[in-house]
Scaffold this active site. Structure first.
Site, mmCIF file in Angstrom:
data_model
loop_
_atom_site.group_PDB
_atom_site.id
_atom_site.type_symbol
_atom_site.label_atom_id
_atom_site.label_comp_id
_atom_site.label_asym_id
_atom_site.label_seq_id
_atom_site.Cartn_x
_atom_site.Cartn_y
_atom_site.Cartn_z
ATOM 1 N N ARG A 379 0.828 -1.218 0.000
ATOM 2 C CA ARG A 379 0.000 0.000 0.000
ATOM 3 C C ARG A 379 0.858 1.263 0.000
ATOM 4 O O ARG A 379 0.326 2.364 -0.101
ATOM 5 C CB ARG A 379 -0.956 -0.015 1.201
ATOM 6 C CG ARG A 379 -1.947 -1.159 1.102
ATOM 7 C CD ARG A 379 -3.074 -1.098 2.098
ATOM 8 N NE ARG A 379 -3.869 -2.321 1.968
ATOM 9 C CZ ARG A 379 -3.787 -3.358 2.774
ATOM 10 N NH1 ARG A 379 -2.949 -3.339 3.783
ATOM 11 N NH2 ARG A 379 -4.525 -4.428 2.593
ATOM 12 N N VAL A 380 2.166 1.117 0.120
ATOM 13 C CA VAL A 380 3.060 2.273 -0.012
ATOM 14 C C VAL A 380 3.420 2.454 -1.486
ATOM 15 O O VAL A 380 3.520 3.551 -1.999
ATOM 16 C CB VAL A 380 4.318 2.090 0.859
ATOM 17 C CG1 VAL A 380 5.351 3.163 0.570
ATOM 18 C CG2 VAL A 380 3.930 2.116 2.330
#
Length: 520
Positions: A379-380
């Site tokens: 999710r980064v």
């Protein structure tokens, strides 16, 4: 003679300075299974350390010349407190005295613990002697707030091409490694630790490997391997083996997080691996049931989500105001027959910033590491990638996803059009290129070159079965004849137009000298 003695006693009585103090004392009313139920300790705190004395008022350690018997409070009830005993629980009997210390559970920490093996209480167990205590920190603390954090923007290279290109991990991130038993979860975490040897010493993170409920023989093998490869020099191993009590297995990951925070607060980067949180949840369930807490789904207590969230929320990238240090977490979860929708896996998936899912079917097909690209996510994302990796790896995920879809379709189709055949052939080559044996993490610049060769079309005419040999020979060729390419990528962390031209020229020269690897 008696007069002299009486005079001496009188003087001692006159010089005696009375000391006053308040002690919180209770009585053990029930003991068993590592839990002591104590009456009378009305003023103790949650997680407060408690010591025990025998019926004669002597500390248990003194009376039996053994390690002191210490516990910590985990249940505060109306009439009793329930205390979890850390060691020596078999020596506690009804009627013994329990004393509150006024201190919450804490561990000794020092910069000297790097390269050492410690237990769940932070004490060295590797036979190399004690280390000088620099600080003593509580085993649990409140996680840093939003304003104390900075964005995750610095990569933590794992040395595994499939992860660094498609599921990048940043410093301060929490990336879950999830999969069935024996699919290579621990190998990915250990390769990440080993790969830090390829990073510059000044930016190399301190690594903490927490072994929860693992066999002692496996832990010894891991420590031996890290020492042999030179990685133990920047690694701390926290051990709560399968023979340890549930209380110590429960504490081990919190000890790892506390050690990591010690270095993070000094402005350094730290990486902590929790291997694994499934066993941690089982240890907590065992303690909770013994404490008579009500069971919920799958017999886990209702606060099991809070247990893991307060542990993993401690991972962060701190703002420059607080020194800019970071703590990255790689929790490991074991699934049963690929069931990611079970209670603990779904809990930890929702707490973390992404997951690397290892597929049993891919593992059985010989894919190493057996990463399922469709179910894995970071999710980064590309915020934690260097410009070089971002440039070369942009298309690879899409190419592989299309290949997996076409591969399933190909089983039912007898006749395929040329474009579909080309995509399938390229997907097969990319899959082979991303294969990597355990214990051989690659330096960042070598990963960039290998992936560039994959997406630029240079591998399109390489025999599929020769992909590993092709990559090996390509890297050897560049090291011998065009080492400046590696140095430039490593220095600039980017692939400029000029560097790209040099790579293309090198590819042409390599093809001329290694024609046997390519199709006619």
């Amino acid at each position: 003679m008696n007069t002299i003695l009486i005079e001496k006693i009188r003087k001692e009585i006159e010089n005696l300075a009375p000391r006053t103090g308040v002690e919180h004392i209770g009585t053990v009313v029930k003991a068993g299974d590592g839990i002591a139920e104590v009456e009378g300790l009305a003023n103790v705190m949650m997680a407060e350390m408690v010591t025990f004395e025998d019926e004669h008022g002597k500390p248990l350690a003194e009376s039996l010349d053994q390690e002191p018997v210490v516990g910590f409070v985990l249940n505060l009830e109306e009439e009793f407190v329930k205390i979890v005993i850390l060691s020596g629980a078999e020596r506690i009997r009804e009627g013994m005295i329990a004393k509150g210390t006024g201190k919450t559970l804490s561990i000794p920490i020092s910069s000297e613990c790097v390269g050492r093996v410690v237990n769940a209480l932070g004490e060295p167990i590797d036979g190399k002697g004690s280390f000088k205590e620099e600080d003593r920190l509580p085993i649990e603390r409140t996680a840093f707030g939003v304003m104390d954090r900075a964005g995750v923007d610095t990569p933590l290279h794992t040395g595994i091409k499939a992860i660094d290109s498609m599921i990048p991990i940043g410093r301060g991130q929490r990336e879950l490694i999830i999969g069935d038993r024996s699919t290579g979860k621990t190998s990915i975490a250990l390769d990440t630790i080993l790969n830090q040897l390829n990073e510059p010493e000044e930016t190399r993170p301190i690594c903490i490997y927490v072994a929860i409920g693992q066999k002692e023989s496996k832990i010894a093998r891991i420590v031996g391997d890290l020492a042999e490869r030179g990685a133990l020099a920047y690694t701390i191993v926290v051990v709560a083996g399968s023979s340890e009590t549930a209380a110590l297995q429960y504490l081990a990951p919190f000890t790892g997080a506390t050690i990591g925070e010690f270095f993070m607060l000094k402005g350094k980067d730290a990486l902590v691996v929790y291997d694994d949180l499934s066993k941690h949840a089982v240890a907590y369930r065992q303690m909770s049931l013994l404490l008579r807490r009500p069971p919920g789904r799958e017999a886990y207590p209702g606060d099991i989500f809070y247990l893991h969230s307060r542990l993993l929320e401690r991972s962060a990238k701190l703002s420059n105001r607080l020194g800019g240090g970071s703590l990255t977490a790689l929790p490991i979860i074991e699934t049963q027959q690929g069931d990611v929708s079970a209670y603990i896996p779904t809990n930890v998936i929702s707490i973390t910033d992404g997951q690397i899912y290892l597929d049993t079917d891919l593992f059985n097909k010989g894919m190493r590491p057996a990463i399922n690209v469709g179910l894995s996510v970071s999710r980064v994302g590309s915020a934690a990638q260097t410009k070089a990796m971002k440039k070369v790896a942009g298309k690879i995920r899409l190419e592989l996803a299309q290949f997996r879809e076409l591969e399933a379709f190909m089983q039912f189709a007898s006749d395929l059009d040329p474009e579909t055949k080309m995509r399938i052939e390229k997907g097969r080559r990319l899959s082979e290129l991303l294969k990597q044996p355990n214990g051989k993490p690659q330096a960042f610049e070598k990963e960039v070159l290998a992936i560039y060769a994959g997406i630029s079309g240079f591998i399109d005419s390489v025999n599929v079965e020769d992909m590993n040999l092709f990559e090996e020979k390509l890297i050897t060729y560049v090291e011998r004849h065009a080492d400046e390419i590696f140095k430039t990528i490593k220095r600039e962390r980017a692939v400029s137009d000029a560097t790209e031209e040099k790579i293309k020229e090198m590819f042409t020269a390599f093809k001329e000298t290694h024609r046997e690897l390519f199709l006619n």
